[in-house]
Design an enzyme around this catalytic site. Structure first.
Site, mmCIF file in Angstrom:
data_model
loop_
_atom_site.group_PDB
_atom_site.id
_atom_site.type_symbol
_atom_site.label_atom_id
_atom_site.label_comp_id
_atom_site.label_asym_id
_atom_site.label_seq_id
_atom_site.Cartn_x
_atom_site.Cartn_y
_atom_site.Cartn_z
ATOM 1 N N TYR A 7 0.706 -1.188 0.178
ATOM 2 C CA TYR A 7 -0.222 0.003 0.213
ATOM 3 C C TYR A 7 0.772 1.420 -0.058
ATOM 4 O O TYR A 7 0.272 2.261 -0.026
ATOM 5 C CB TYR A 7 -0.788 -0.037 1.014
ATOM 6 C CG TYR A 7 -0.157 -0.179 2.348
ATOM 7 C CD1 TYR A 7 0.291 0.844 3.059
ATOM 8 C CD2 TYR A 7 0.027 -1.234 3.203
ATOM 9 C CE1 TYR A 7 1.237 0.722 4.195
ATOM 10 C CE2 TYR A 7 0.672 -1.529 4.360
ATOM 11 C CZ TYR A 7 1.235 -0.360 4.660
ATOM 12 O OH TYR A 7 2.123 -0.419 5.993
ATOM 13 N N GLY A 8 2.325 1.051 0.328
ATOM 14 C CA GLY A 8 3.163 2.458 0.243
ATOM 15 C C GLY A 8 4.139 2.412 -0.750
ATOM 16 O O GLY A 8 4.156 2.312 -1.855
ATOM 17 N N THR A 9 5.279 2.313 -0.298
ATOM 18 C CA THR A 9 6.433 2.851 -1.066
ATOM 19 C C THR A 9 7.029 1.554 -1.836
ATOM 20 O O THR A 9 7.762 1.650 -2.855
ATOM 21 C CB THR A 9 7.713 3.081 -0.413
ATOM 22 O OG1 THR A 9 8.186 2.047 0.527
ATOM 23 C CG2 THR A 9 7.515 4.442 0.451
ATOM 24 N N LEU A 10 6.313 0.227 -1.625
ATOM 25 C CA LEU A 10 6.777 -1.011 -2.492
ATOM 26 C C LEU A 10 5.613 -0.883 -3.884
ATOM 27 O O LEU A 10 6.064 -1.848 -4.607
ATOM 28 C CB LEU A 10 6.511 -2.130 -1.767
ATOM 29 C CG LEU A 10 7.586 -2.234 -0.809
ATOM 30 C CD1 LEU A 10 7.194 -3.472 0.177
ATOM 31 C CD2 LEU A 10 8.744 -2.565 -1.295
ATOM 32 N N GLU A 82 11.356 -4.843 5.855
ATOM 33 C CA GLU A 82 10.422 -4.065 6.491
ATOM 34 C C GLU A 82 10.554 -4.167 7.983
ATOM 35 O O GLU A 82 10.028 -3.552 8.783
ATOM 36 C CB GLU A 82 8.737 -4.471 6.083
ATOM 37 C CG GLU A 82 8.481 -4.438 4.734
ATOM 38 C CD GLU A 82 8.268 -3.041 4.309
ATOM 39 O OE1 GLU A 82 8.558 -1.861 5.089
ATOM 40 O OE2 GLU A 82 7.633 -2.601 3.139
#
Length: 149
Positions: A7-10, A82
């Site tokens: 949901y983010g920087t990936l 992570e």
């Protein structure tokens, strides 16, 4: 193989997506877009403007992101990347498919691993909750990549 929901920087087009493409970490195949079945607070916090999915089911929004199928090697790499379980915890959640490549239909639900956190500063609960994340988004909180720290 396992499904993960990012949901983010990936996500594609985001600062850390390159690690998903590096086969030395294992295999990751994009399968589609989805949203969490339950609502969660997605906040941008800390000195590096990191997106965090707070493990508070029922609070916040259904969060949109991408679904990948990954092998065990990539899953282990992502756990390390992570900082799991210290910073994030890998949690199994139901994700509703919005768009799918291959077998499966929009509206289907898929169990995915998601990196959430139950350890956060109390003031994060008062930050704006987002439905989706983009490092260049209108929030003005650009992510500070690891290589710049």
């Amino acid at each position: 193989m396992a499904h993960i929901f990012v949901y983010g920087t990936l996500k594609r087009g985001q600062p850390n997506h390159k690690v998903m493409l590096d086969h030395s970490h294992g295999l990751a195949a994009f399968r589609g877009r989805g949203c969490t079945v339950e609502s969660f607070p997605l906040v941008i916090a800390g000195e590096h403007n990191i997106p965090w999915l707070l493990y508070l089911p029922g609070k916040g929004h259904c969060v949109t992101g991408e679904i990948y199928e990954v092998d065990e090697q990539m899953l282990r790499f992502l756990d390390d990347f992570e900082d799991c379980p210290s910073m994030y915890q890998r949690t199994a959640l139901q994700v509703q498919v919005l768009e799918w490549e291959g077998d499966g239909d929009p509206g289907d639900s898929v169990q995915c691993f998601v990196y959430t956190t139950a350890t956060y500063a109390p003031e994060w609960l008062f930050l704006p909750y987002h439905e989706s994340y983009d490092s260049e988004g209108p929030h003005g909180l650009r992510y500070n990549p690891r290589e710049n720290r």
